[in-house]
Enzyme design. Structure first.
Site, PDB file in Angstrom:
ATOM      1  N   HIS A 225     -13.746 -63.202  99.258  1.00  0.00           N
ATOM      2  CA  HIS A 225     -13.855 -62.896  97.833  1.00  0.00           C
ATOM      3  C   HIS A 225     -12.518 -62.946  97.112  1.00  0.00           C
ATOM      4  O   HIS A 225     -12.470 -63.079  95.898  1.00  0.00           O
ATOM      5  CB  HIS A 225     -14.587 -61.569  97.636  1.00  0.00           C
TER       6      HIS A 225
ATOM      7  N   ARG B   7     -21.112 -61.180  89.138  1.00  0.00           N
ATOM      8  CA  ARG B   7     -20.803 -60.338  90.305  1.00  0.00           C
ATOM      9  C   ARG B   7     -20.340 -58.967  89.807  1.00  0.00           C
ATOM     10  O   ARG B   7     -19.143 -58.724  89.637  1.00  0.00           O
ATOM     11  CB  ARG B   7     -19.695 -60.972  91.150  1.00  0.00           C
TER      12      ARG B   7
ATOM     13  N   ARG C  47     -26.303 -59.806  88.987  1.00  0.00           N
ATOM     14  CA  ARG C  47     -26.545 -59.475  90.394  1.00  0.00           C
ATOM     15  C   ARG C  47     -26.149 -58.027  90.605  1.00  0.00           C
ATOM     16  O   ARG C  47     -25.064 -57.610  90.197  1.00  0.00           O
ATOM     17  CB  ARG C  47     -25.699 -60.367  91.306  1.00  0.00           C
TER      18      ARG C  47
ATOM     19  N   ASN D 141     -22.380 -69.311 100.075  1.00  0.00           N
ATOM     20  CA  ASN D 141     -21.189 -68.757 100.737  1.00  0.00           C
ATOM     21  C   ASN D 141     -21.606 -67.913 101.934  1.00  0.00           C
ATOM     22  O   ASN D 141     -21.067 -68.039 103.033  1.00  0.00           O
ATOM     23  CB  ASN D 141     -20.385 -67.882  99.775  1.00  0.00           C
TER      24      ASN D 141
ATOM     25  N   ARG E 268     -16.444 -65.782 106.765  1.00  0.00           N
ATOM     26  CA  ARG E 268     -15.962 -66.591 105.642  1.00  0.00           C
ATOM     27  C   ARG E 268     -14.525 -66.283 105.236  1.00  0.00           C
ATOM     28  O   ARG E 268     -13.889 -67.056 104.544  1.00  0.00           O
ATOM     29  CB  ARG E 268     -16.908 -66.408 104.442  1.00  0.00           C
TER      30      ARG E 268
ATOM     31  N   CYS F 198     -26.075 -70.765  93.575  1.00  0.00           N
ATOM     32  CA  CYS F 198     -24.905 -70.176  92.903  1.00  0.00           C
ATOM     33  C   CYS F 198     -23.707 -70.023  93.824  1.00  0.00           C
ATOM     34  O   CYS F 198     -22.679 -69.496  93.417  1.00  0.00           O
ATOM     35  CB  CYS F 198     -25.269 -68.838  92.266  1.00  0.00           C
TER      36      CYS F 198
HETATM   37  C1  PEP Z   1     -22.835 -66.369  98.050  1.00  0.00           C
HETATM   38  O1  PEP Z   1     -22.842 -65.688  99.074  1.00  0.00           O
HETATM   39  O2  PEP Z   1     -22.950 -67.623  98.048  1.00  0.00           O
HETATM   40  C2  PEP Z   1     -22.650 -65.740  96.749  1.00  0.00           C
HETATM   41  C3  PEP Z   1     -22.768 -66.422  95.639  1.00  0.00           C
HETATM   42  O3  PEP Z   1     -22.313 -64.420  96.733  1.00  0.00           O
HETATM   43  P1  PEP Z   1     -20.836 -63.878  97.098  1.00  0.00           P
HETATM   44  O4  PEP Z   1     -19.912 -65.066  97.198  1.00  0.00           O
HETATM   45  O5  PEP Z   1     -20.425 -62.960  96.018  1.00  0.00           O
HETATM   46  O6  PEP Z   1     -21.059 -63.209  98.408  1.00  0.00           O
HETATM   47 MG    MG Z   2     -23.096 -63.564  98.928  1.00  0.00          MG
END
Ligand code: PEP
Ligand code: MG
Length: 581
Positions: free
Chosen positions: A191, A298, A334, A456, A467, A504
């Site tokens: 993030h 977010r 969200r 993601n 990630r 997204c």
């Molecule tokens: C995702 O996981 O693709 C997403 C859009 O949410 P975040 O990146 O905030 O976990």
């Molecule tokens: Mg996510």
């Protein structure tokens, strides 16, 4: 000139003087003194040692009085370290022979001690290492070193170099002065990377250990397109990067002309192109770039960007501002996705071994209703001002979805009973970001109004790759054929059940991957504001049949690398100006 390679996470080029932070967020005072000042510098160090020593002694006496001699002895051990003759010999040597400033010498010597203690792997010594770092901090404070806190008090442009930056630290960077940043650790999908894109700050992470080799105010180039970081560039390199900045500005100016044109393929298939935001102020960038709405807000950044826990009113004000500014365009809010790498001031969970598999996101919200309820109330209240939709993150089981929906109904009843204006009939959706949800999607679609694929997390959980971990960054690819198959399945179920579906995750912000998604049947994408014009350009350069061909061919490939090479080739053919060399 020194050039290092890391992971590019936020595009663009930043050039500026380095502001170096060490692993604990302290600015590393890598400064040198002239040989004639060495004696004076050493005296300054002795004075700082005296002050810290007096403070530790006072702490020892006080603690012994309140908690007994044994507890007081913690400070006795620190005092012993502080007066260790070998420590002083080494500090003195660095100041006299290497002309290091006292603070730089303290930082390096005590960090080396702590690292050596940690390497031994004995828990008692690891605790001691913390004591050593505590002494270091105290000495640095006495010597006038600057803490991370003051990152918000900058007065000149800088490039921040740090061991790590958490998402909330990144969110709090002063955008007037911070031009970009690089970190020793961190992965491509963390993030921190997402916030960097939101703030449009060029960034490179996961470089590995480099802070020791760079000095405060050294000139740095951050190449967020290619993941390069260059220290003290030679004039030729500097000039070539300045030229890249110019080229980028002129490309951006050309792309800006697309603002009022629809995101539709050359043969007229309309794609909804929304924006992902973390902060209300980003609506300006969304409107400037012609976003069709907010596809992902977010909201957890309301927590992460503030030192105080937001109230229902804070939520309400933020959402109302966003929906009003988007002026009739849809806004998908969200609900909180806290946990894992996004933790606010208030610890909501115990330290976990595998936080990405732990009490994160909807799981955490459902167990902290005093956190979740005010948010849901604020969403329903703000919905009277425009087209607000609500979406739950990380839904894994149907039970979680039902619980969340039930709570939304309860909150609506409470608002009704209290006579507070609100709207209850807003669309309710879920993020599809866990493979289990894809497998069970036929069941979920009966209970939601829309779906949004979070690539993601879907990539993270499908590929079993953290990630935000630089060591496995090469494995973290949303273009992996396994992820593509899951997305294709989502499109199939969504089409059959006539459930609106969006993507997204960051995948849709890559022009080649966006065309692939469209070819798979996706008609709604949401990307960071800075990617809108590029993705729109790619969409307007192809026909829908060409997208289908891209998807068909990509689905025959066996590895993410092959998919990406193929996509690069296609983008090179359709929209060559979007290819970064
Ligand atoms: C995702 O996981 O693709 C997403 C859009 O949410 P975040 O990146 O905030 O976990
Ligand atoms: Mg996510």
């Amino acid at each position: 000139m020194v050039e290092l390679q890391g992971i590019p996470v936020s595009p663009g080029v930043a050039i500026g003087p380095a502001l170096v932070l060490d692993g604990d967020g302290y600015r590393i005072p890598r400064t040198f003194i002239s040989a004639s000042d060495a004696a004076e510098e050493y005296a300054r160090l002795r004075e700082a040692v005296d002050h810290v020593s007096k403070r530790l002694e006072a702490n020892r006496l006080e603690t012994a009085k309140v908690a007994g001699e044994d507890t007081g002895d913690i400070f006795a051990a620190q005092l012993q370290m502080l007066h260790d003759p070998r420590l002083h010999a080494e500090l003195g040597r660095r100041i006299r022979d290497e002309n290091q400033s006292a603070s730089y010498a303290v930082n390096r010597v005590l960090h080396n001690y702590a690292a050596a203690m940690r390497r031994i792997g004995n828990p008692m010594l690891a605790d001691r290492a913390e004591d050593v770092l505590d002494i270091e901090k105290q000495l640095l404070l006495e010597l006038g070193a600057v803490t991370r806190q003051q990152l918000t008090d900058l007065s000149e442009p800088v490039v921040v170099l740090s061991h790590n930056l958490t998402p909330s630290e990144t969110a709090n960077l002063d955008r007037r002065y911070v031009r970009g940043f690089c970190t020793e650790i961190g992965g491509p999908g963390g993030h921190t990377a997402i916030v960097a894109k939101g703030l449009e700050l060029p960034a490179v992470v996961g470089i590995g250990s480099f802070l020791d080799t760079v000095g405060e105010s050294d000139q740095v180039i951050v190449d967020g397109d290619r993941g390069r970081v260059i220290f003290n560039p030679d004039p030729e390199t500097l000039a070539s990067y300045q030229q890249r900045i110019e080229q980028r500005l002129s490309l951006n100016a050309r792309l800006a002309e697309l603002r009022d044109l629809p995101a539709e393929t050359a043969d007229g298939t309309r794609i909804l192109l929304g924006a992902n935001i973390e902060f209300p102020h980003e609506t300006t960038a969304c409107l400037e770039r012609g976003a069709d709405g907010i596809g992902l807000y977010r909201t957890e950044f309301l927590y992460l960007a503030s030192s105080e826990e937001p109230s229902e009113e804070d939520h309400y004000q933020a959402y109302s501002q966003v929906v009003r500014e988007m002026n009739g365009r849809p806004v998908v809010i969200r609900t909180l996705d806290l946990g894992a790498d996004k933790m606010g001031k208030r610890p909501l969970a115990e330290q976990e071994h595998n936080p990405f598999l732990g009490l994160r996101s909807i799981r955490l919200s459902l167990r902290n209703l005093d956190l979740f309820r005010p948010q849901l109330r604020a969403i329903l209240r703000a919905a009277v001002h425009g087209d607000i939709r609500v979406m739950f993150p990380l839904i894994t089981t149907i039970g979680e979805l039902r619980q969340a929906r039930m709570l939304l109904n309860v909150v609506a009843e409470d608002l009704h009973d209290a006579g507070v204006p609100f709207r209850a009939d807003i669309p309710v959706g879920m993020m599809v970001e866990v493979p289990a949800a894809v497998v069970m999607l036929e069941h979920f679609v009966r209970e939601v109004d829309f779906l949004s694929i979070g690539t993601n997390d879907l990539a993270q959980y499908t590929l079993a790759v953290d990630r935000s971990n630089e060591y496995v960054a090469d494995l973290y690819q949303s273009s992996d054929p396994s992820v593509l198959r899951l997305i294709a399945r989502c499109v199939e179920v969504a089409t059959e059940s006539e459930t609106p579906l969006a993507v997204c995750g960051e995948m849709s912000s890559n022009p080649g991957r966006a065309l692939l998604l469209i070819g798979l049947g996706v008609r709604n994408l949401s990307v960071p504001p800075l990617a809108i014009s590029r993705v729109k350009k790619a969409i307007r350069s192809v026909s829908i049949d060409q997208c289908r061909e891209i998807a068909e061919r990509a689905m025959t490939l066996e590895a993410a690398r092959d998919v990406d090479m193929y996509l690069l080739d296609r983008i090179g053919a359709f929209a060559p100006e979007l290819v970064v060399d």
